[in-house]
Write a protein that holds these residues in place. Structure first.
Motif, PDB file in Angstrom:
ATOM      1  N   MET A 178      40.438  16.920 -20.706  1.00 60.40           N
ATOM      2  CA  MET A 178      40.330  18.208 -20.016  1.00 60.40           C
ATOM      3  C   MET A 178      40.866  19.340 -20.887  1.00 60.40           C
ATOM      4  O   MET A 178      41.927  19.230 -21.488  1.00 60.40           O
ATOM      5  CB  MET A 178      41.126  18.168 -18.712  1.00 60.40           C
ATOM      6  N   ARG A 179      40.122  20.442 -20.965  1.00 62.60           N
ATOM      7  CA  ARG A 179      40.645  21.667 -21.557  1.00 62.60           C
ATOM      8  C   ARG A 179      41.333  22.467 -20.457  1.00 62.60           C
ATOM      9  O   ARG A 179      40.793  22.578 -19.350  1.00 62.60           O
ATOM     10  CB  ARG A 179      39.534  22.497 -22.177  1.00 62.60           C
ATOM     11  N   GLU A 188      35.690  10.945 -33.582  1.00 59.00           N
ATOM     12  CA  GLU A 188      34.386  11.482 -33.972  1.00 59.00           C
ATOM     13  C   GLU A 188      33.503  10.426 -34.614  1.00 59.00           C
ATOM     14  O   GLU A 188      32.305  10.345 -34.320  1.00 59.00           O
ATOM     15  CB  GLU A 188      34.561  12.653 -34.936  1.00 59.00           C
ATOM     16  N   TYR A 189      34.102   9.604 -35.482  1.00 59.49           N
ATOM     17  CA  TYR A 189      33.304   8.676 -36.282  1.00 59.49           C
ATOM     18  C   TYR A 189      33.401   7.216 -35.848  1.00 59.49           C
ATOM     19  O   TYR A 189      32.418   6.474 -35.948  1.00 59.49           O
ATOM     20  CB  TYR A 189      33.731   8.763 -37.751  1.00 59.49           C
ATOM     21  N   PHE A 202      41.291  13.286 -31.256  1.00 62.87           N
ATOM     22  CA  PHE A 202      40.735  14.601 -31.528  1.00 62.87           C
ATOM     23  C   PHE A 202      40.277  15.313 -30.258  1.00 62.87           C
ATOM     24  O   PHE A 202      40.338  16.532 -30.168  1.00 62.87           O
ATOM     25  CB  PHE A 202      39.558  14.480 -32.505  1.00 62.87           C
ATOM     26  N   PHE A 203      39.830  14.556 -29.250  1.00 61.64           N
ATOM     27  CA  PHE A 203      39.295  15.171 -28.034  1.00 61.64           C
ATOM     28  C   PHE A 203      40.115  14.837 -26.788  1.00 61.64           C
ATOM     29  O   PHE A 203      39.665  15.091 -25.672  1.00 61.64           O
ATOM     30  CB  PHE A 203      37.837  14.737 -27.828  1.00 61.64           C
ATOM     31  N   GLY A 252      28.790  18.153 -36.150  1.00 57.37           N
ATOM     32  CA  GLY A 252      29.961  17.345 -35.831  1.00 57.37           C
ATOM     33  C   GLY A 252      31.032  18.105 -35.098  1.00 57.37           C
ATOM     34  O   GLY A 252      31.068  19.331 -35.075  1.00 57.37           O
ATOM     35  N   PHE A 253      31.950  17.357 -34.462  1.00 57.50           N
ATOM     36  CA  PHE A 253      33.174  17.871 -33.850  1.00 57.50           C
ATOM     37  C   PHE A 253      32.920  18.966 -32.816  1.00 57.50           C
ATOM     38  O   PHE A 253      33.787  19.783 -32.544  1.00 57.50           O
ATOM     39  CB  PHE A 253      34.138  18.364 -34.928  1.00 57.50           C
ATOM     40  N   GLN A 254      31.734  19.021 -32.257  1.00 58.53           N
ATOM     41  CA  GLN A 254      31.344  20.025 -31.268  1.00 58.53           C
ATOM     42  C   GLN A 254      31.493  21.442 -31.822  1.00 58.53           C
ATOM     43  O   GLN A 254      31.772  22.390 -31.082  1.00 58.53           O
ATOM     44  CB  GLN A 254      32.121  19.857 -29.957  1.00 58.53           C
TER      45      GLN A 254
END
Length: 716
Positions: free
Chosen positions: A298-299, A614-615, A275-276, A491-493
């Motif tokens: 990195m974005r 995330e979890y 996810f990230f 959650g999830f920023q």
């Protein structure tokens, strides 16, 4: 006939079958299972069969119970008033410009599925009733003609002419959709044109006869998370399954999506590892040639020869350590050639975080929350990354800014801005860099009476001493008995902001109630630091934060626990389920919507595998050690002081499986708790596909909460 005779059992409970040998008897399920000691003994697992006959019998019986309990004149008034507000002809039609025309998708009472339409900017500036709209597609008429439950999922037009579009249509509102080629000149679907069967994924135009295809179409083309595993080049006149594959990701990764970079004339593949975490690949229609040399967290985005980067964790490069969330700029070709002379464009602070950056042409738009106050700036790289702040925007409330033009290379620098707060309806503004006073375009009507309401900000102290901000909306004076509606996500920023809400306003605030919006750890209000503090083993802290706000409301003399009604959906549904099992004494009623609840099996249900970042992974003992703490499904016990709860989901939600809510409700009901359940047949990961469905879902939930805390007469 004895008590153990199956004829005495609930007729909606299915009879056992040999396939259920690994689970408890389904005729007489054991409500003590599952538990942390027996996490895999799940007697309610048959409710995971979304359209199974026995499962649907159970669902329909519970729906009847819920509607019988909550329907009546009061519910009907609430539903109709909310639907009327959602269908008002003078609300703001949000637009995107493509090829000089403004496009909008519009739903109202006469067009519940919606109209895809367009107009000019000059006409849009006119009064709402005078705007000249050209209707391109009537989705209600299409659904009737084709006998399909069509829900709009968007359109992608082919630049620069914008004569063709790929339209995405969902059956019932789920994430999966069909994609069909549409001719804007004739306003018809193209005979023999591109036509993608129902699946998760998407397309992007390369040219009139060539499409980049990222589609989870079937065997070999789907990841374990249910998303596209391949990127293909699909040429006109060929079957999508036969399209040439130019990229493939591993099944255990989240997925892969391809896009066409018109500026550089190349294919960009976003390979989502988790996810990230992502890898970016560059190439062409023949295949991928290189991977950008970047950390996977990195974005990155680029336009007109300039590259912008934002690391999620501290990044050491060329002898310099750049802190997480710093925004950095550099020439794209310089970076590809090995240059690393990065220019800092934004630097975070403990309560100052970038919310988004995006290019429009040769300019970069940055949106920041500085201690929850909005700040919007523009950077111009060709002028040494010159910075200017957009003028004329408020410093409190919610400010959202985005380019008017869908295509970055078609922009003339025009921006749209929406400004609002919980008691002030949105205004849509037209602005640009250097403009002193934005031009008002549209003003949303007031949808509830805000007389006497005030907005204030407060902070609660969580279990570990962290200060948790929250926004309170309601009467200035309270006497310790205020009916409070609390919401949270954590959650999830994802940053939660205090938007104007007809639902909260009509069904709670204007009746004298108080609303509370929480900024929990796990969200993005204060950047990656805030998210990390509520992720994985620390997810329980975001739940502690919510409970701390409830406690603070009591300590401040606003209300008492029995008058606090809390609501949350999706990841916020996991939060609400944990309030039931971990903090039941702090709430009077709970509304748990489209939730995750069973954290033992969530990775095996629909898109659940994509949320491991995330979890955590329940199949790993070290992760289950902390996941078990927040798996509310495994913590249900008899004899606890649980407040009344309504669990609601949607049958066509193909993101979070409806079994989470089904199984939790079934288990609570078996133990004799006041646990209602509601599941409409359509709708995706939300409260419905049109105003009628959304208003019904919302009115039922709010009426349940008001009744459960003793604020409304059930006969009212």
């Amino acid at each position: 006939m004895t008590a153990s005779d199956p004829a005495h059992s609930d007729p909606t409970q299915p009879a056992p079958t040999p396939a259920d040998a690994a689970h408890a008897d389904r005729t007489h399920p054991d409500p003590s299972r599952p538990s942390l000691a027996h996490p895999d003994e799940d007697p309610w697992i048959w409710l995971e069969e979304v359209d199974g006959e026995r499962a649907l019998d159970w669902v329909e019986a519970r729906n009847r119970d819920t509607l019988a309990r909550l329907s009546g004149p009061g519910f009907e008034r609430d539903r109709d008033a909310l639907k009327s507000a959602m269908d008002r002809p003078d609300r703001i039609p949000h637009v995107t410009r493509r090829g000089g025309l403004l496009y909008n998708f519009w739903q109202d009472a006469e067009h519940p599925r919606g109209l895809w339409r367009r107009t000019t900017l000059d006409s849009y500036r006119d009064a709402p009733e005078a705007t000249a709209w050209e209707v391109l597609l009537d989705l209600d008429a299409l659904a009737t003609t084709e006998g399909e439950d069509w829900v709009w999922h968007g359109a992608d037009t082919l630049a620069p002419a914008h004569e063709r579009a790929m339209l995405s249509l969902s059956r019932g509102g789920g994430d999966a959709h069909v994609i069909r080629e549409f001719d804007l000149a004739t306003r018809t679907f193209v005979p023999g044109g591109f036509d993608l069967p129902e699946c998760k994924g998407g397309v992007d135009w390369i040219d009139r006869d060539t499409i980049l295809l990222s589609a989870a179409l079937g065997e070999g083309m789907v990841t374990d998370s249910g998303y596209p595993a391949t990127v293909r080049v699909w040429r006109r006149g060929t079957a999508p399954e036969a399209a040439a594959e130019i990229f493939r990701t591993a099944p255990g990764n989240m997925g892969a999506w391809g896009g066409w970079d018109r500026d550089r004339g190349e294919v960009v593949v976003r390979e989502q590892l988790g996810f990230f975490d992502v890898r970016l690949h560059l190439g062409d229609a023949a295949g991928m040639r290189r991977v950008l040399d970047l950390p996977t967290d990195m974005r990155a985005d680029w336009s007109h020869g300039w590259l912008v980067l934002q690391p999620r964790t501290d990044w050491t490069v060329a002898g310099t350590v750049w802190a997480a969330d710093t925004v950095l700029g550099i020439g794209f070709e310089d970076f590809l050639g090995g240059g690393r002379a990065l220019v800092p464009l934004f630097e975070p602070a403990p309560r100052r975080a970038l919310q988004s950056f995006r290019w429009y042409g040769d300019r970069l738009l940055l949106s920041v929350l500085d201690d929850l106050r909005p700040v919007v700036t523009v950077r111009v790289p060709a002028e040494g990354w010159r910075e200017s702040r957009l003028a004329g925007l408020p410093e409190i409330g919610v400010v959202s800014v985005w380019p008017l033009d869908a295509e970055p290379d078609e922009t003339d620098g025009t921006l749209l801005a929406s400004v609002q707060d919980p008691i002030t309806p949105p205004t849509l503004l037209l602005t640009r860099e250097g403009q002193a006073v934005p031009e008002p375009l549209r003003q949303s009507p007031a949808l509830f009476d805000a007389t006497g309401l005030v907005v204030s900000r407060h902070e609660a102290v969580s279990t570990d001493g962290e200060r948790i901000p929250y926004v309170q909306i309601g009467p200035a004076d309270t006497t310790g008995e205020a009916p409070v509606h609390m919401t949270g996500y954590g959650g999830f920023q994802v940053s939660v902001q205090p938007y104007y809400s007809a639902r909260l306003g009509q069904l709670w605030l204007e009746r004298g109630g108080t609303g509370v919006i929480t900024h929990l750890r796990g969200g993005g209000e204060f950047g990656t630091r805030w998210h990390e503090a509520g992720r994985l083993a620390r997810k329980r802290l975001s739940h502690d934060d919510f409970a701390a706000v409830a406690k603070d409301l009591v300590e401040r003399g606003v209300t008492r626990p029995g008058r606090i009604a809390a609501e949350g959906g999706s990841n916020g549904g996991l939060l609400i389920a944990n309030m039931l099992t971990r903090y039941p004494e702090r709430f009077g009623a709970l509304f748990c919507t489209i939730p995750l609840v069973d954290m033992r099996r969530y990775t095996k249900l629909l898109a659940g595998a994509s949320w491991v970042a995330e979890y955590g992974d329940p199949d790993k003992p070290e992760d289950w050690a902390f996941l078990g703490e927040i798996s509310a499904y495994h913590h249900v016990e008899a004899g606890r002081p649980y407040p009344p709860i309504l669990l609601a989901t949607a049958r066509r939600d193909d993101r979070v499986h409806p079994a989470h809510a089904r199984k939790m409700a079934a288990r609570l009901q078996a133990l004799g708790y006041d646990a209602g359940f509601y599941e409409p047949a359509a709708g995706g990961h939300g409260y419905g596909k049109d105003s009628t469905e959304i208003a019904t879902f919302s009115a039922l939930g709010m009426r349940f909460l008001r009744q459960a805390i003793g604020w409304e007469d059930p006969a009212g």
